[in-house]
Scaffold this motif. Sequence first.
Motif, PDB file in Angstrom:
ATOM      1  N   ALA A 123    -149.343  -1.337  17.913  1.00 22.90           N
ATOM      2  CA  ALA A 123    -149.558   0.175  18.264  1.00 22.90           C
ATOM      3  C   ALA A 123    -149.348   0.369  19.602  1.00 22.90           C
ATOM      4  CB  ALA A 123    -150.689   0.578  17.442  1.00 22.90           C
ATOM      5  N   ALA A 124    -149.736  -0.268  20.544  1.00 29.11           N
ATOM      6  CA  ALA A 124    -149.771  -0.095  21.896  1.00 29.11           C
ATOM      7  C   ALA A 124    -148.574  -0.100  22.322  1.00 29.11           C
ATOM      8  CB  ALA A 124    -150.759  -0.986  22.793  1.00 29.11           C
ATOM      9  N   ARG A 125    -147.773  -0.792  21.914  1.00 31.25           N
ATOM     10  CA  ARG A 125    -146.137  -1.057  22.308  1.00 31.25           C
ATOM     11  C   ARG A 125    -145.381   0.106  22.014  1.00 31.25           C
ATOM     12  NH1 ARG A 125    -144.086  -5.795  23.360  1.00 31.25           N
ATOM     13  NH2 ARG A 125    -145.334  -6.947  21.663  1.00 31.25           N
ATOM     14  N   LEU A 126    -145.829   1.043  21.221  1.00 31.83           N
ATOM     15  CA  LEU A 126    -145.231   2.291  20.725  1.00 31.83           C
ATOM     16  C   LEU A 126    -145.625   3.407  21.474  1.00 31.83           C
ATOM     17  CD1 LEU A 126    -144.797   1.360  16.854  1.00 31.83           C
ATOM     18  CD2 LEU A 126    -143.149   1.333  18.488  1.00 31.83           C
ATOM     19  N   MET A 127    -147.160   3.322  21.760  1.00 33.96           N
ATOM     20  CA  MET A 127    -147.780   4.290  22.398  1.00 33.96           C
ATOM     21  C   MET A 127    -147.706   4.724  23.753  1.00 33.96           C
ATOM     22  SD  MET A 127    -151.237   4.557  20.120  1.00 33.96           S
ATOM     23  CE  MET A 127    -151.224   4.906  18.187  1.00 33.96           C
ATOM     24  N   LEU A 128    -147.709   3.595  24.284  1.00 31.76           N
ATOM     25  CA  LEU A 128    -147.573   3.519  25.957  1.00 31.76           C
ATOM     26  C   LEU A 128    -146.370   4.074  26.391  1.00 31.76           C
ATOM     27  CD1 LEU A 128    -148.833  -0.329  26.604  1.00 31.76           C
ATOM     28  CD2 LEU A 128    -149.687   1.843  27.682  1.00 31.76           C
ATOM     29  N   PRO A 129    -145.126   4.369  26.148  1.00 32.63           N
ATOM     30  CA  PRO A 129    -143.977   4.843  26.492  1.00 32.63           C
ATOM     31  C   PRO A 129    -144.657   6.395  26.521  1.00 32.63           C
ATOM     32  CG  PRO A 129    -143.205   3.439  25.258  1.00 32.63           C
ATOM     33  CD  PRO A 129    -144.832   3.262  24.961  1.00 32.63           C
ATOM     34  N   ARG A 130    -145.121   6.781  25.557  1.00 31.14           N
ATOM     35  CA  ARG A 130    -145.714   8.332  25.474  1.00 31.14           C
ATOM     36  C   ARG A 130    -146.977   8.523  26.162  1.00 31.14           C
ATOM     37  NH1 ARG A 130    -143.409   7.550  20.118  1.00 31.14           N
ATOM     38  NH2 ARG A 130    -145.533   7.107  19.426  1.00 31.14           N
ATOM     39  N   GLY A 131    -147.597   7.594  26.461  1.00 27.66           N
ATOM     40  CA  GLY A 131    -148.670   7.802  27.312  1.00 27.66           C
ATOM     41  C   GLY A 131    -150.005   8.461  26.617  1.00 27.66           C
ATOM     42  N   SER A 132    -149.981   8.248  25.262  1.00 25.22           N
ATOM     43  CA  SER A 132    -151.006   8.999  24.305  1.00 25.22           C
ATOM     44  C   SER A 132    -151.165   8.236  22.969  1.00 25.22           C
ATOM     45  CB  SER A 132    -150.834  10.484  24.278  1.00 25.22           C
ATOM     46  OG  SER A 132    -149.722  10.510  23.485  1.00 25.22           O
ATOM     47  N   GLY A 133    -152.413   8.375  22.295  1.00 21.40           N
ATOM     48  CA  GLY A 133    -152.507   7.766  21.015  1.00 21.40           C
ATOM     49  C   GLY A 133    -153.981   7.330  20.905  1.00 21.40           C
ATOM     50  N   SER A 134    -154.394   6.942  19.638  1.00 24.40           N
ATOM     51  CA  SER A 134    -155.728   6.374  19.315  1.00 24.40           C
ATOM     52  C   SER A 134    -155.385   5.290  18.297  1.00 24.40           C
ATOM     53  CB  SER A 134    -156.580   7.299  18.556  1.00 24.40           C
ATOM     54  OG  SER A 134    -156.764   8.690  19.179  1.00 24.40           O
ATOM     55  N   ILE A 135    -156.158   4.142  18.832  1.00 21.73           N
ATOM     56  CA  ILE A 135    -156.184   2.964  17.966  1.00 21.73           C
ATOM     57  C   ILE A 135    -157.749   2.492  17.703  1.00 21.73           C
ATOM     58  CG2 ILE A 135    -155.700   0.611  17.753  1.00 21.73           C
ATOM     59  CD1 ILE A 135    -153.622   1.103  20.291  1.00 21.73           C
ATOM     60  N   PHE A 136    -157.710   2.423  16.336  1.00 23.22           N
ATOM     61  CA  PHE A 136    -159.346   2.572  16.112  1.00 23.22           C
ATOM     62  C   PHE A 136    -159.307   1.416  15.101  1.00 23.22           C
ATOM     63  CE2 PHE A 136    -159.656   7.515  15.967  1.00 23.22           C
ATOM     64  CZ  PHE A 136    -159.785   7.292  17.474  1.00 23.22           C
ATOM     65  N   PHE A 137    -160.558   0.430  15.173  1.00 18.20           N
ATOM     66  CA  PHE A 137    -160.849  -0.954  14.624  1.00 18.20           C
ATOM     67  C   PHE A 137    -162.132  -0.755  13.731  1.00 18.20           C
ATOM     68  CE2 PHE A 137    -158.595  -1.935  18.338  1.00 18.20           C
ATOM     69  CZ  PHE A 137    -157.514  -2.710  17.663  1.00 18.20           C
ATOM     70  N   THR A 138    -162.000  -0.939  12.413  1.00 14.69           N
ATOM     71  CA  THR A 138    -163.085  -1.118  11.634  1.00 14.69           C
ATOM     72  C   THR A 138    -163.779  -2.230  11.608  1.00 14.69           C
ATOM     73  OG1 THR A 138    -162.282   0.507   9.787  1.00 14.69           O
ATOM     74  CG2 THR A 138    -163.924  -0.637   9.119  1.00 14.69           C
ATOM     75  N   GLY A 139    -165.181  -2.137  12.094  1.00 11.44           N
ATOM     76  CA  GLY A 139    -166.079  -3.271  12.301  1.00 11.44           C
ATOM     77  C   GLY A 139    -167.304  -3.295  11.273  1.00 11.44           C
ATOM     78  N   ALA A 140    -168.149  -4.004  11.206  1.00  7.48           N
ATOM     79  CA  ALA A 140    -168.992  -3.908  10.502  1.00  7.48           C
ATOM     80  C   ALA A 140    -170.546  -4.499  11.114  1.00  7.48           C
ATOM     81  CB  ALA A 140    -168.839  -4.954   9.231  1.00  7.48           C
ATOM     82  N   THR A 141    -171.525  -4.580  10.215  1.00  4.82           N
ATOM     83  CA  THR A 141    -172.966  -5.167  10.772  1.00  4.82           C
ATOM     84  C   THR A 141    -172.653  -6.523  11.324  1.00  4.82           C
ATOM     85  OG1 THR A 141    -174.221  -4.153   9.095  1.00  4.82           O
ATOM     86  CG2 THR A 141    -175.105  -5.704  10.242  1.00  4.82           C
ATOM     87  N   ALA A 142    -171.575  -7.308  10.752  1.00  2.57           N
ATOM     88  CA  ALA A 142    -171.291  -8.678  11.156  1.00  2.57           C
ATOM     89  C   ALA A 142    -170.537  -8.585  12.682  1.00  2.57           C
ATOM     90  CB  ALA A 142    -170.583  -9.327   9.889  1.00  2.57           C
ATOM     91  N   SER A 143    -170.217  -7.623  12.828  1.00  2.00           N
ATOM     92  CA  SER A 143    -169.598  -7.413  14.407  1.00  2.00           C
ATOM     93  C   SER A 143    -170.601  -7.881  15.516  1.00  2.00           C
ATOM     94  CB  SER A 143    -169.029  -6.236  14.457  1.00  2.00           C
ATOM     95  OG  SER A 143    -168.071  -5.915  13.355  1.00  2.00           O
ATOM     96  N   LEU A 144    -172.061  -7.718  14.878  1.00  2.00           N
ATOM     97  CA  LEU A 144    -172.865  -7.873  16.115  1.00  2.00           C
ATOM     98  C   LEU A 144    -173.948  -8.882  15.542  1.00  2.00           C
ATOM     99  CD1 LEU A 144    -174.003  -3.861  16.388  1.00  2.00           C
ATOM    100  CD2 LEU A 144    -172.301  -5.241  17.807  1.00  2.00           C
ATOM    101  N   ARG A 145    -173.789  -9.206  14.407  1.00  2.00           N
ATOM    102  CA  ARG A 145    -174.979 -10.388  13.958  1.00  2.00           C
ATOM    103  C   ARG A 145    -174.396 -11.094  13.054  1.00  2.00           C
ATOM    104  NH1 ARG A 145    -178.519  -6.833  11.984  1.00  2.00           N
ATOM    105  NH2 ARG A 145    -178.117  -7.167   9.782  1.00  2.00           N
ATOM    106  N   GLY A 146    -174.720 -12.440  13.313  1.00  2.00           N
ATOM    107  CA  GLY A 146    -174.104 -13.553  12.522  1.00  2.00           C
ATOM    108  C   GLY A 146    -175.139 -13.779  11.099  1.00  2.00           C
ATOM    109  N   GLY A 147    -175.109 -13.252  10.009  1.00  2.00           N
ATOM    110  CA  GLY A 147    -176.159 -13.416   9.001  1.00  2.00           C
ATOM    111  C   GLY A 147    -175.809 -14.829   8.271  1.00  2.00           C
ATOM    112  N   LYS A 148    -177.017 -14.813   7.481  1.00  2.00           N
ATOM    113  CA  LYS A 148    -176.896 -15.973   6.601  1.00  2.00           C
ATOM    114  C   LYS A 148    -175.775 -16.159   5.637  1.00  2.00           C
ATOM    115  CE  LYS A 148    -179.974 -18.514   3.222  1.00  2.00           C
ATOM    116  NZ  LYS A 148    -181.106 -18.373   2.392  1.00  2.00           N
ATOM    117  N   GLY A 149    -174.936 -17.185   5.505  1.00  2.00           N
ATOM    118  CA  GLY A 149    -173.627 -17.216   4.860  1.00  2.00           C
ATOM    119  C   GLY A 149    -172.520 -16.495   5.299  1.00  2.00           C
ATOM    120  N   TYR A 150    -172.663 -15.974   6.513  1.00  2.00           N
ATOM    121  CA  TYR A 150    -171.311 -15.298   7.177  1.00  2.00           C
ATOM    122  C   TYR A 150    -170.732 -15.857   8.311  1.00  2.00           C
ATOM    123  CZ  TYR A 150    -172.657 -11.430   3.883  1.00  2.00           C
ATOM    124  OH  TYR A 150    -173.005 -10.573   2.692  1.00  2.00           O
ATOM    125  N   ALA A 151    -170.537 -17.082   8.380  1.00  2.00           N
ATOM    126  CA  ALA A 151    -170.095 -17.689   9.551  1.00  2.00           C
ATOM    127  C   ALA A 151    -168.627 -17.196   9.721  1.00  2.00           C
ATOM    128  CB  ALA A 151    -170.388 -19.230   9.390  1.00  2.00           C
TER     129      ALA A 151
END
Length: 247
Positions: A123-151
């Motif tokens: 996405a960045a490769r395509l947006m950089l020549p135009r100098g604009s754009g948004s790139i969003f990533f969906t995270g979760a509670t697991a992005s911050l905390r390693g819970g039991k069973g979620y290694a």
Amino acid sequence: MQRRNASVAVVGAGDFIGSAIAERFAAEGYTVFAGRRNGDQLAPLKAKIEAAGGACETRTLDARNEESVTAFLAEADAFAPLEVCIFNVGANVNFPILETTERVFRKVWEMACYGGFLTGREAARLMLPRGSGSIFFTGATASLRGGKGYAAFSSAKFGLRAVAQSMARELGPENIHVAHLIIDSGVDTDFVRQRIVAARGAEALDQLEPDELMHPSSIADTYWALHNQPRDAWTHELDIRPFSETW
């Protein structure tokens, strides 16, 4: 609806969050390119968007395959300039550590982290020549905390968060907004409802309070708001949860 000369790519356009995001941006006049592992399952989403007057292209897409991701985003950009790219692949699994096989660990990392890297880079490769754009990533509670069973899941989501941070620091000065959203709650999906029944019994669904589960449409509204932030007040990381969630 006023059609825009711009496209939005949703990588991981599942039945709930991904589809809601696609519908939200389509309603604003964007051409949506929606991809998931089984593209045939996107037929209802395409029909719904088009019935409302929007534009939607659907594709079978494996986010772990570099060539597939590159081709998918390039096709979206060729149709109309790629303005927004959203990585929404899930990979939420729960296994005790001794039951977490090498295959499971690797596959979850490929889906939730490696796929995010590929998507963000292309996405960045395509947006950089135009100098604009948004790139969003969906995270979760697991992005911050390693819970039991979620290694496996947590390590992948931790990694995706790091990818997003690095990209934001590099691409922000180039006028590309990179954000990481932490969905810190159960989302109102069939999967979550089945887990509630398994843990608390069928009667538990009748006992749910209004808005106790997060609605996919509310999440989609948050993505839309992020994309419309002025660049002198960009949010990089945003955690969202229902009013009643314990955290």
